[in-house]
Scaffold this active site. Structure first.
Site, PDB file in Angstrom:
ATOM      1  CB  ILE A 134      -0.918   0.024   1.232  1.00  0.00           C
ATOM      2  CG1 ILE A 134      -1.684  -1.288   1.376  1.00  0.00           C
ATOM      3  CG2 ILE A 134      -1.890   1.203   1.155  1.00  0.00           C
ATOM      4  CD1 ILE A 134      -2.430  -1.409   2.702  1.00  0.00           C
ATOM      5  N   GLY A 135       0.846   2.006  -1.083  1.00  0.00           N
ATOM      6  CA  GLY A 135       1.734   3.160  -1.212  1.00  0.00           C
ATOM      7  C   GLY A 135       3.105   2.693  -1.648  1.00  0.00           C
ATOM      8  N   GLY A 177       8.390   1.434  -6.559  1.00  0.00           N
ATOM      9  CA  GLY A 177       8.449  -0.007  -6.778  1.00  0.00           C
ATOM     10  C   GLY A 177       9.654  -0.715  -6.205  1.00  0.00           C
ATOM     11  CB  CYS A 221      12.450  16.458   8.174  1.00  0.00           C
ATOM     12  SG  CYS A 221      10.883  17.101   7.542  1.00  0.00           S
TER      13      CYS A 221
END
Length: 381
Positions: free
Chosen positions: A172-173, A177, A352
């Site tokens: 999911i998400g 890839g 961050c």
């Protein structure tokens, strides 16, 4: 008193207020240390006090101030709790109210973050990230390079999920890839990956062309098919508290009874609907970091919590590695992105990194099972 003297006096007053505010963090305006703020525009201090985080970030983007080590600046600011001392802006209060009343991560709005951030350009992310294109925290337990840290993270995820040849994995998400490719190539599983970014889908499809991997442009809410294992890396931050029950209900209906689900997400120390206004406007629209309490409330009755692993300190090293690669690659990017983007993205990565270093936010991996693994599970580290 002349008008010029009057303006100068008030500028000095704003300057002194900000300088006094920063003092507990060991930061000075126009000081000599690498974490000190160098003021380039005399209106900077007034703007920050009036506009808070949004004014701080936008004024940096516009060149109103500089700092040699933004990461150290934000680490000190957050450790001293200065972010909670700025007065709340009316706009921030209204945004919190809107989150309570409405669903910022609705089906329609969920696609905005793909368009605004993940579709910025595969050229940018290819130069900044590792060869697996992992845009989430690496695992630095033994690694000394970004490449190794991300590969170790992929292996850790697959081992925690106990993947075996012939199984079917839902990602999911799925990003570009990298995890889908790694799991299919090294563990013999077939993978369905979903993303809300067209740029990511195209690269992921090309990366996994010769593997049993399907990459879909799809909202997680539309999933209703069986999988042996499910993973979600760096996507839950975009789900939003109002949607947590729906998200985990989807995982529960898609995961086989003996399967495992791994959730990899940034986490907040506090249950708070407030989102940093600068991050929300320029980096991740409609995002919201989950707290431990919000997650446990949402999984209650749906899953057994097999393991909770916090390696948030590793995100500091990951972000600093991304920042170095981004800045080193800028000569190859500056024809496609304006100078303002360089300042914006550098600011984002550095602030961050400082937040994770200050332990203001965390990185969690949760391992969940529908009914509990018989005899328990020995979770790899």
């Amino acid at each position: 008193m002349t008008a010029e003297n009057y303006l100068e006096m008030h500028r000095d007053r704003w300057f002194q207020l900000v300088d006094n505010l920063l003092e507990p963090a060991g930061i000075r305006l126009n000081g000599a240390h690498c974490m000190d703020i160098q003021v380039r525009n005399p209106l900077f201090c007034k703007r920050v006090l009036q506009q808070g985080s949004l004014g701080l970030g936008e004024s940096y983007m516009e060149g109103w101030w500089d700092c040699a080590r933004l990461d150290q600046l934000f680490e000190r600011v957050l450790r001293a709790g200065l972010d909670r001392q700025l007065p709340a802006r009316v706009g921030d209060l209204l945004s919190v109210l809107a989150v309570r009343l409405f669903n910022p991560q609705s089906r329609r709005r969920a696609w905005q973050v793909g368009e605004v951030h993940y579709d910025l350009g595969n050229d940018l992310f290819s130069l900044m990230l590792d060869s697996h294109m992992q845009y989430s925290c690496g695992y630095w337990a033994k690694a000394t390079t970004l490449e190794q840290a991300q590969q170790d993270k992929l292996r850790l995820i697959c081992e925690k999920l106990q993947l075996r040849s012939g199984q079917r994995l839902l990602d999911i998400g799925c990003g570009w890839g990298g995890l889908a490719e790694y799991a299919a190539r090294h563990y013999g599983v077939s993978v369905v990956g979903i993303t809300i970014s067209r740029e990511q889908q195209q690269m992921a499809q090309a990366r996994c062309r010769d593997l049993p991997v399907e990459i879909r442009l799809q909202d997680y809410r539309d999933l209703n098919e069986p999988f042996d294992a499910i993973v979600s890396v760096g996507m839950f931050e975009h789900v939003g508290p109002k949607n947590y029950p729906h998200y985990f209900a989807m995982v529960a209906r898609c995961l086989r009874g003996d399967g495992l689900f791994l959730l990899h997400s940034i986490g907040s120390n506090r249950s708070d609907l407030k989102v940093d206004p600068w991050i929300n406007r320029y980096i991740f629209p409609n995002g919201c970091l989950p707290s431990a309490a919000q997650i446990t409330r949402a999984i209650e009755g749906e899953f057994v919590l097999e393991d909770w692993h916090n390696f948030g300190a590793d995100y500091d090293r990951t972000l600093m590695a991304w920042l170095a690669r981004f800045q080193q690659s800028w000569p190859r990017l500056n024809d496609h992105y304006p100078p303002r983007f360089y300042r914006m993205f550098s600011y984002y990565l550095a602030c961050c990194a400082g937040a994770f270093r200050a332990r203001d936010i965390q990185l969690w991996q949760l391992l969940l099972s529908p009914r509990g693994v018989a005899g328990g599970i020995r979770v790899p580290r």
